[in-house]
Enzyme design. Structure first.
Site, PDB file in Angstrom:
ATOM      1  N   GLU A  43     -12.492   2.019 -15.883  1.00  0.00           N
ATOM      2  CA  GLU A  43     -11.184   1.455 -15.553  1.00  0.00           C
ATOM      3  C   GLU A  43     -10.361   1.218 -16.835  1.00  0.00           C
ATOM      4  O   GLU A  43     -10.908   1.280 -17.940  1.00  0.00           O
ATOM      5  CB  GLU A  43     -11.382   0.127 -14.816  1.00  0.00           C
ATOM      6  CG  GLU A  43     -12.093   0.270 -13.462  1.00  0.00           C
ATOM      7  CD  GLU A  43     -11.180   0.786 -12.357  1.00  0.00           C
ATOM      8  OE1 GLU A  43     -10.249   1.560 -12.628  1.00  0.00           O
ATOM      9  OE2 GLU A  43     -11.411   0.407 -11.191  1.00  0.00           O
ATOM     10  N   ASP A  91     -21.137   8.720 -11.625  1.00  0.00           N
ATOM     11  CA  ASP A  91     -21.119   7.276 -11.399  1.00  0.00           C
ATOM     12  C   ASP A  91     -21.781   6.939 -10.064  1.00  0.00           C
ATOM     13  O   ASP A  91     -22.116   7.834  -9.288  1.00  0.00           O
ATOM     14  CB  ASP A  91     -19.677   6.733 -11.456  1.00  0.00           C
ATOM     15  CG  ASP A  91     -18.693   7.593 -10.669  1.00  0.00           C
ATOM     16  OD1 ASP A  91     -19.123   8.408  -9.831  1.00  0.00           O
ATOM     17  OD2 ASP A  91     -17.483   7.440 -10.880  1.00  0.00           O
ATOM     18  N   ASP A 108      -4.999   4.708 -11.288  1.00  0.00           N
ATOM     19  CA  ASP A 108      -4.764   3.887 -12.485  1.00  0.00           C
ATOM     20  C   ASP A 108      -5.206   4.603 -13.762  1.00  0.00           C
ATOM     21  O   ASP A 108      -5.282   3.995 -14.823  1.00  0.00           O
ATOM     22  CB  ASP A 108      -5.484   2.535 -12.351  1.00  0.00           C
ATOM     23  CG  ASP A 108      -7.007   2.674 -12.229  1.00  0.00           C
ATOM     24  OD1 ASP A 108      -7.516   3.822 -12.252  1.00  0.00           O
ATOM     25  OD2 ASP A 108      -7.689   1.632 -12.118  1.00  0.00           O
ATOM     26  N   HIS A 110      -8.201   6.079 -14.261  1.00  0.00           N
ATOM     27  CA  HIS A 110      -9.629   6.029 -14.610  1.00  0.00           C
ATOM     28  C   HIS A 110     -10.300   7.384 -14.455  1.00  0.00           C
ATOM     29  O   HIS A 110      -9.857   8.224 -13.674  1.00  0.00           O
ATOM     30  CB  HIS A 110     -10.372   4.928 -13.838  1.00  0.00           C
ATOM     31  CG  HIS A 110     -10.636   5.190 -12.388  1.00  0.00           C
ATOM     32  ND1 HIS A 110     -10.163   4.382 -11.380  1.00  0.00           N
ATOM     33  CD2 HIS A 110     -11.359   6.154 -11.760  1.00  0.00           C
ATOM     34  CE1 HIS A 110     -10.590   4.836 -10.213  1.00  0.00           C
ATOM     35  NE2 HIS A 110     -11.303   5.906 -10.409  1.00  0.00           N
TER      36      HIS A 110
HETATM   37  C1  GLP Z   1     -13.446   7.358  -7.604  1.00  0.00           C
HETATM   38  C2  GLP Z   1     -14.482   8.061  -8.439  1.00  0.00           C
HETATM   39  C3  GLP Z   1     -13.844   8.936  -9.476  1.00  0.00           C
HETATM   40  C4  GLP Z   1     -12.789   9.790  -8.834  1.00  0.00           C
HETATM   41  C5  GLP Z   1     -11.708   8.922  -8.267  1.00  0.00           C
HETATM   42  C6  GLP Z   1     -10.590   9.711  -7.619  1.00  0.00           C
HETATM   43  O1  GLP Z   1     -13.011   6.173  -8.146  1.00  0.00           O
HETATM   44  N1  GLP Z   1     -15.387   7.178  -9.087  1.00  0.00           N
HETATM   45  O2  GLP Z   1     -14.829   9.726 -10.109  1.00  0.00           O
HETATM   46  O3  GLP Z   1     -12.251  10.662  -9.769  1.00  0.00           O
HETATM   47  O4  GLP Z   1     -12.304   8.109  -7.277  1.00  0.00           O
HETATM   48  O5  GLP Z   1     -10.982  10.061  -6.339  1.00  0.00           O
HETATM   49  P1  GLP Z   1     -10.222  11.053  -5.389  1.00  0.00           P
HETATM   50  O6  GLP Z   1     -10.564  12.409  -5.880  1.00  0.00           O
HETATM   51  O7  GLP Z   1     -10.798  10.796  -4.030  1.00  0.00           O
HETATM   52  O8  GLP Z   1      -8.793  10.742  -5.462  1.00  0.00           O
END
Ligand code: GLP
Length: 260
Positions: free
Chosen positions: A143, A67, A136, A138
């Protein structure tokens, strides 16, 4: 799903590095699906170490990111392309033109999004896709209530996600872009293997909902239940809301390669 509980994030990183090393060794032109966020950090640290100390090579690999934020300048340090360069690519021998990220001019998004899925297919599909999970539920930036069959496209972030990601933007949720481009859930499910990493108590409810809850667009990560080869790697805090601990394997003996 295969659920493995590890004692520390660093141990998870070593285990996932083993999985990636196996893909790199097995295929002539391996395709890696990379994720950003904190969760893959220890994996990238271990991959860099193996490249430096053991000669692990990414020279023939190709990498696609999950992303990207829309509206950030391409060289913004929090763009996911720059993040992946800083945290992995600039420290290994993967040629920069083999890192494919959906960096786009917002006006061109629909066309570029289609091209992104086509580029993944043209590369032969993703061999191993790394994933984190949002609080949440995702995956990527899909989302809640995202279509479980969705393709790469533009999405709007929830306030919860912008708040979660504010730590990368000086603590200011308003500085987190509102719009993103993300591989769709349908796109993600086409990878041959999915590896989801979650650590910390803040992920416990999302992990439990994704692994033990019903398949629902309210928890996009629950779509991983449909995939024949998903491994979920958690530390004890992220595993703490799972109700059927007897179903899962606790991995105590996985040692970093240099300790084996
Ligand atoms: C972001 C990214 C996701 C990731 C999520 C969790 O929203 N787009 O791909 O999995 O954060 O991030 P973290 O690993 O920092 O908790």
């Amino acid at each position: 799903m295969e659920v493995l509980i590890f004692d520390t994030p660093a141990t998870i990183g070593c285990y996932v590095a083993d999985l990636i090393q196996a893909v790199l060794g097995r295929r002539p032109e391996p395709v890696l699906g990379l994720a950003t966020g904190s969760s893959p950090g220890p994996t990238y640290t271990e991959l860099i170490r193996r490249h430096r100390d053991d000669g692990l090579s990414f020279a023939h690999a190709r990498a696609f990111s999950l992303d990207e934020y829309l509206g950030l300048p391409a060289d913004h340090e929090q763009s996911y392309r720059q993040t992946l360069r800083r945290e992995l690519i600039d420290h290994v021998d993967l040629p920069l033109d083999r890192l494919v990220t959906p960096v786009v001019d917002a006006l061109e998004v629909p066309e570029r999004a289609e091209q992104y899925d086509a580029a993944i297919a043209a590369a032969g599909g993703v061999d191993l896709q790394l994933l984190g999970i949002g609080s949440d539920g995702h995956i990527g930036f899909n989302e809640p209530v995202s279509s479980l069959g969705s393709r790469t496209r533009i999405k709007t972030l929830t306030d919860e996600t912008r708040h979660d990601n504010a730590r990368f933007f000086g603590g200011d949720a308003e500085a987190v872009p509102r719009h993103v481009i993300t591989q769709g859930i349908g796109t993600i499910l086409e990878a041959r293997r999915l590896v989801l990493i979650a650590t910390g108590a803040g992920k416990a409810d999302a992990v439990a909902a994704a692994v033990e809850g019903p398949l629902t667009s309210m928890v996009p990560a629950s779509a991983l239940q449909l995939h024949p080869s998903t491994t979920v790697l958690v530390d004890p805090a992220a595993a703490s809301a799972l109700s059927r601990r007897d179903y899962y394997e606790t991995v105590q003996r996985h040692k970093p390669s240099w300790q084996r």
